[in-house]
Design a protein around this motif. Structure first.
Motif, PDB file in Angstrom:
ATOM      1  N   ASN A 138       0.826  -1.203   0.000  1.00  0.00           N
ATOM      2  CA  ASN A 138       0.000   0.000   0.000  1.00  0.00           C
ATOM      3  C   ASN A 138       0.866   1.261   0.000  1.00  0.00           C
ATOM      4  O   ASN A 138       0.398   2.353   0.331  1.00  0.00           O
ATOM      5  CB  ASN A 138      -0.931   0.012   1.221  1.00  0.00           C
ATOM      6  CG  ASN A 138      -2.121  -0.902   1.057  1.00  0.00           C
ATOM      7  OD1 ASN A 138      -2.027  -1.933   0.391  1.00  0.00           O
ATOM      8  ND2 ASN A 138      -3.243  -0.542   1.636  1.00  0.00           N
ATOM      9  N   ASP A 139       2.127   1.116  -0.396  1.00  0.00           N
ATOM     10  CA  ASP A 139       3.047   2.265  -0.395  1.00  0.00           C
ATOM     11  C   ASP A 139       2.679   3.284  -1.469  1.00  0.00           C
ATOM     12  O   ASP A 139       2.663   4.480  -1.213  1.00  0.00           O
ATOM     13  CB  ASP A 139       4.495   1.798  -0.599  1.00  0.00           C
ATOM     14  CG  ASP A 139       5.024   1.033   0.598  1.00  0.00           C
ATOM     15  OD1 ASP A 139       4.430   1.170   1.686  1.00  0.00           O
ATOM     16  OD2 ASP A 139       6.012   0.298   0.446  1.00  0.00           O
ATOM     17  N   ASN A 140       2.424   2.809  -2.667  1.00  0.00           N
ATOM     18  CA  ASN A 140       2.105   3.711  -3.780  1.00  0.00           C
ATOM     19  C   ASN A 140       0.723   3.356  -4.327  1.00  0.00           C
ATOM     20  O   ASN A 140       0.575   2.396  -5.079  1.00  0.00           O
ATOM     21  CB  ASN A 140       3.156   3.592  -4.887  1.00  0.00           C
ATOM     22  CG  ASN A 140       4.541   3.986  -4.396  1.00  0.00           C
ATOM     23  OD1 ASN A 140       4.759   5.106  -3.973  1.00  0.00           O
ATOM     24  ND2 ASN A 140       5.477   3.042  -4.442  1.00  0.00           N
ATOM     25  N   ILE A 141      -0.258   4.132  -3.932  1.00  0.00           N
ATOM     26  CA  ILE A 141      -1.639   3.853  -4.314  1.00  0.00           C
ATOM     27  C   ILE A 141      -2.111   4.887  -5.321  1.00  0.00           C
ATOM     28  O   ILE A 141      -2.185   6.071  -5.014  1.00  0.00           O
ATOM     29  CB  ILE A 141      -2.564   3.844  -3.090  1.00  0.00           C
ATOM     30  CG1 ILE A 141      -2.178   2.683  -2.163  1.00  0.00           C
ATOM     31  CG2 ILE A 141      -4.023   3.727  -3.507  1.00  0.00           C
ATOM     32  CD1 ILE A 141      -2.991   2.607  -0.901  1.00  0.00           C
ATOM     33  N   ASP A 142      -2.404   4.432  -6.522  1.00  0.00           N
ATOM     34  CA  ASP A 142      -2.900   5.304  -7.581  1.00  0.00           C
ATOM     35  C   ASP A 142      -4.400   5.058  -7.753  1.00  0.00           C
ATOM     36  O   ASP A 142      -4.864   4.599  -8.792  1.00  0.00           O
ATOM     37  CB  ASP A 142      -2.148   5.042  -8.888  1.00  0.00           C
ATOM     38  CG  ASP A 142      -2.542   6.021  -9.990  1.00  0.00           C
ATOM     39  OD1 ASP A 142      -3.066   7.102  -9.662  1.00  0.00           O
ATOM     40  OD2 ASP A 142      -2.340   5.698 -11.171  1.00  0.00           O
ATOM     41  N   HIS A 169      -3.108  -4.295  -3.698  1.00  0.00           N
ATOM     42  CA  HIS A 169      -3.166  -3.648  -2.397  1.00  0.00           C
ATOM     43  C   HIS A 169      -4.053  -4.431  -1.428  1.00  0.00           C
ATOM     44  O   HIS A 169      -4.842  -5.282  -1.829  1.00  0.00           O
ATOM     45  CB  HIS A 169      -3.710  -2.217  -2.529  1.00  0.00           C
ATOM     46  CG  HIS A 169      -3.060  -1.410  -3.598  1.00  0.00           C
ATOM     47  ND1 HIS A 169      -1.708  -1.127  -3.607  1.00  0.00           N
ATOM     48  CD2 HIS A 169      -3.573  -0.821  -4.717  1.00  0.00           C
ATOM     49  CE1 HIS A 169      -1.422  -0.391  -4.672  1.00  0.00           C
ATOM     50  NE2 HIS A 169      -2.535  -0.199  -5.353  1.00  0.00           N
ATOM     51  N   ILE A 195      -9.320   6.472   1.661  1.00  0.00           N
ATOM     52  CA  ILE A 195      -7.876   6.234   1.635  1.00  0.00           C
ATOM     53  C   ILE A 195      -7.305   6.954   2.841  1.00  0.00           C
ATOM     54  O   ILE A 195      -7.262   8.187   2.888  1.00  0.00           O
ATOM     55  CB  ILE A 195      -7.228   6.750   0.336  1.00  0.00           C
ATOM     56  CG1 ILE A 195      -7.887   6.083  -0.885  1.00  0.00           C
ATOM     57  CG2 ILE A 195      -5.723   6.471   0.343  1.00  0.00           C
ATOM     58  CD1 ILE A 195      -7.387   6.616  -2.213  1.00  0.00           C
ATOM     59  N   LYS A 197      -4.639   8.196   5.936  1.00  0.00           N
ATOM     60  CA  LYS A 197      -3.330   8.855   5.889  1.00  0.00           C
ATOM     61  C   LYS A 197      -2.194   7.841   5.857  1.00  0.00           C
ATOM     62  O   LYS A 197      -1.133   8.123   5.298  1.00  0.00           O
ATOM     63  CB  LYS A 197      -3.178   9.790   7.093  1.00  0.00           C
ATOM     64  CG  LYS A 197      -4.080  11.019   7.028  1.00  0.00           C
ATOM     65  CD  LYS A 197      -3.839  11.947   8.210  1.00  0.00           C
ATOM     66  CE  LYS A 197      -4.723  13.186   8.115  1.00  0.00           C
ATOM     67  NZ  LYS A 197      -4.516  14.107   9.266  1.00  0.00           N
ATOM     68  N   ASP A 198      -2.404   6.680   6.480  1.00  0.00           N
ATOM     69  CA  ASP A 198      -1.378   5.630   6.457  1.00  0.00           C
ATOM     70  C   ASP A 198      -1.534   4.710   5.253  1.00  0.00           C
ATOM     71  O   ASP A 198      -0.927   3.643   5.195  1.00  0.00           O
ATOM     72  CB  ASP A 198      -1.416   4.812   7.749  1.00  0.00           C
ATOM     73  CG  ASP A 198      -2.785   4.170   7.995  1.00  0.00           C
ATOM     74  OD1 ASP A 198      -3.680   4.343   7.149  1.00  0.00           O
ATOM     75  OD2 ASP A 198      -2.946   3.507   9.037  1.00  0.00           O
ATOM     76  N   ASN A 199      -2.372   5.137   4.269  1.00  0.00           N
ATOM     77  CA  ASN A 199      -2.625   4.404   3.022  1.00  0.00           C
ATOM     78  C   ASN A 199      -3.437   3.126   3.204  1.00  0.00           C
ATOM     79  O   ASN A 199      -3.531   2.317   2.272  1.00  0.00           O
ATOM     80  CB  ASN A 199      -1.334   4.084   2.269  1.00  0.00           C
ATOM     81  CG  ASN A 199      -0.917   5.222   1.356  1.00  0.00           C
ATOM     82  OD1 ASN A 199      -1.509   6.294   1.380  1.00  0.00           O
ATOM     83  ND2 ASN A 199       0.104   5.001   0.556  1.00  0.00           N
ATOM     84  N   LYS A 200      -4.047   2.941   4.369  1.00  0.00           N
ATOM     85  CA  LYS A 200      -4.972   1.828   4.513  1.00  0.00           C
ATOM     86  C   LYS A 200      -6.250   2.153   3.744  1.00  0.00           C
ATOM     87  O   LYS A 200      -6.682   3.298   3.691  1.00  0.00           O
ATOM     88  CB  LYS A 200      -5.284   1.570   5.986  1.00  0.00           C
ATOM     89  CG  LYS A 200      -4.101   0.982   6.748  1.00  0.00           C
ATOM     90  CD  LYS A 200      -4.473   0.663   8.186  1.00  0.00           C
ATOM     91  CE  LYS A 200      -3.291   0.030   8.914  1.00  0.00           C
ATOM     92  NZ  LYS A 200      -3.621  -0.261  10.344  1.00  0.00           N
ATOM     93  N   LEU A 201      -6.840   1.121   3.132  1.00  0.00           N
ATOM     94  CA  LEU A 201      -7.990   1.316   2.268  1.00  0.00           C
ATOM     95  C   LEU A 201      -9.252   0.751   2.913  1.00  0.00           C
ATOM     96  O   LEU A 201      -9.289  -0.424   3.295  1.00  0.00           O
ATOM     97  CB  LEU A 201      -7.766   0.614   0.923  1.00  0.00           C
ATOM     98  CG  LEU A 201      -6.582   1.102   0.086  1.00  0.00           C
ATOM     99  CD1 LEU A 201      -6.433   0.227  -1.157  1.00  0.00           C
ATOM    100  CD2 LEU A 201      -6.762   2.558  -0.307  1.00  0.00           C
TER     101      LEU A 201
END
Length: 278
Positions: A138-142, A169, A195, A197-201
């Motif tokens: 989940n580092d780079n989520i587009d 992801h 989405i 702040k820590d990129n958790k979805l």
């Protein structure tokens, strides 16, 4: 280029006693054994085939479509366990190996596991792993909020269902937002709800915002027709009764009913809702 683990669209080059040889635009060829040769064909025709390594580690083609392809996560059953690892049923003659080093827990014959199919760099063979996290990030989520995504359900947690999003992801569907039965291994559509702040979805299994009104209204209208034009459900009904009938939340139900009422498709009765016959 002929890609192992994927569907290739290849040209029929020549007919031999063992099958058809198919080729790509780069001069590579692969055998399609006689058992998979179509009843009619001509040299120069194109065929869609899946390519992998046979028992002798040679590239081979098949017209069968496997239950998992390169880069995918799917629920498969263990056919056999031996000294090399677990061998999964995936719809092809040769089973798919999950080496012991790629087993999160020791796999057992007959059991089902969500696995990831990848190409082993050392052997150039298609293999599988159920150490799923090593293939997800989940580092780079587009992705954008409300964007529709493809999901694979992987496990149940204290909060909800963990899902794999677009084969890349990790995400979570909370229990209080699930309004239809789902199971581990299900491949289903969903939407990005949040989405963090820590990129958790956070994932929703139904469209968000205004997009939910039309599908909800349509579903209610169709179910009403199936039940003879009347249902004993209204804004005082329990969320459980609404969920069991429509597979949606009470909030979504009320919005859908409002849409139908404004469009004069239904009547609001004291004891339920009915189709407007006018």
């Amino acid at each position: 280029m002929i890609e192992l683990g994927r569907i290739n669209n290849l040209e029929i080059l020549r007919d031999t006693s063992v099958g058809l040889f198919l080729g790509d635009d780069e001069g590579n060829d692969v055998l399609l054994p006689n058992k998979y040769v179509p009843p009619t064909y001509e040299i120069g025709d194109k065929l869609k085939v899946f390519c992998y390594l046979d028992y002798d580690e040679r590239p081979v083609a098949t017209t069968l479509e496997p239950d998992i392809m390169l880069g995918e996560f799917r629920l498969l059953q263990v056919a056999e366990v031996n000294e090399f690892g677990a061998f999964m049923e995936w719809g092809l003659e040769k089973h798919l190996l999950v080496p012991f080093r790629e087993q999160r827990v020791k796999m057992k014959e007959g059991q089902w596991y969500v696995v990831h199919c990848y190409l082993d760099e050392r052997s150039s063979r298609l293999v599988a792993s159920n150490k799923l996290d090593k293939f997800l990030s989940n580092d780079n989520i587009d992705l954008k909020v409300w964007e529709q995504v493809d999901l694979v359900v992987t496990r149940q947690t204290d909060l909800g269902w963990e899902v794999i999003v677009n084969e890349r992801h990790k995400g979570l569907v909370y229990f209080n937002e699930v309004f239809k039965p789902i199971n581990i291994g299900d491949v289903i559509p969903g939407c990005i709800k949040t989405i963090r702040k820590d990129n958790k979805l956070d994932i929703s299994l139904q469209p968000l915002g205004a997009n939910v009104l039309e599908p909800a209204a349509t579903k209610i209208f169709e179910v009403l027709k199936e039940h003879g034009g009347f249902l004993p459900l209204h804004d005082k009904s329990s969320p459980e009764d609404i969920r069991d009938t429509f597979q949606m939340s009470k909030k979504t139900f009320k919005k859908g009913v409002g849409t139908l009422y404004k469009a004069r498709k239904i009547n609001l009765e004291a004891d339920g809702i009915s189709l407007n016959e006018d």
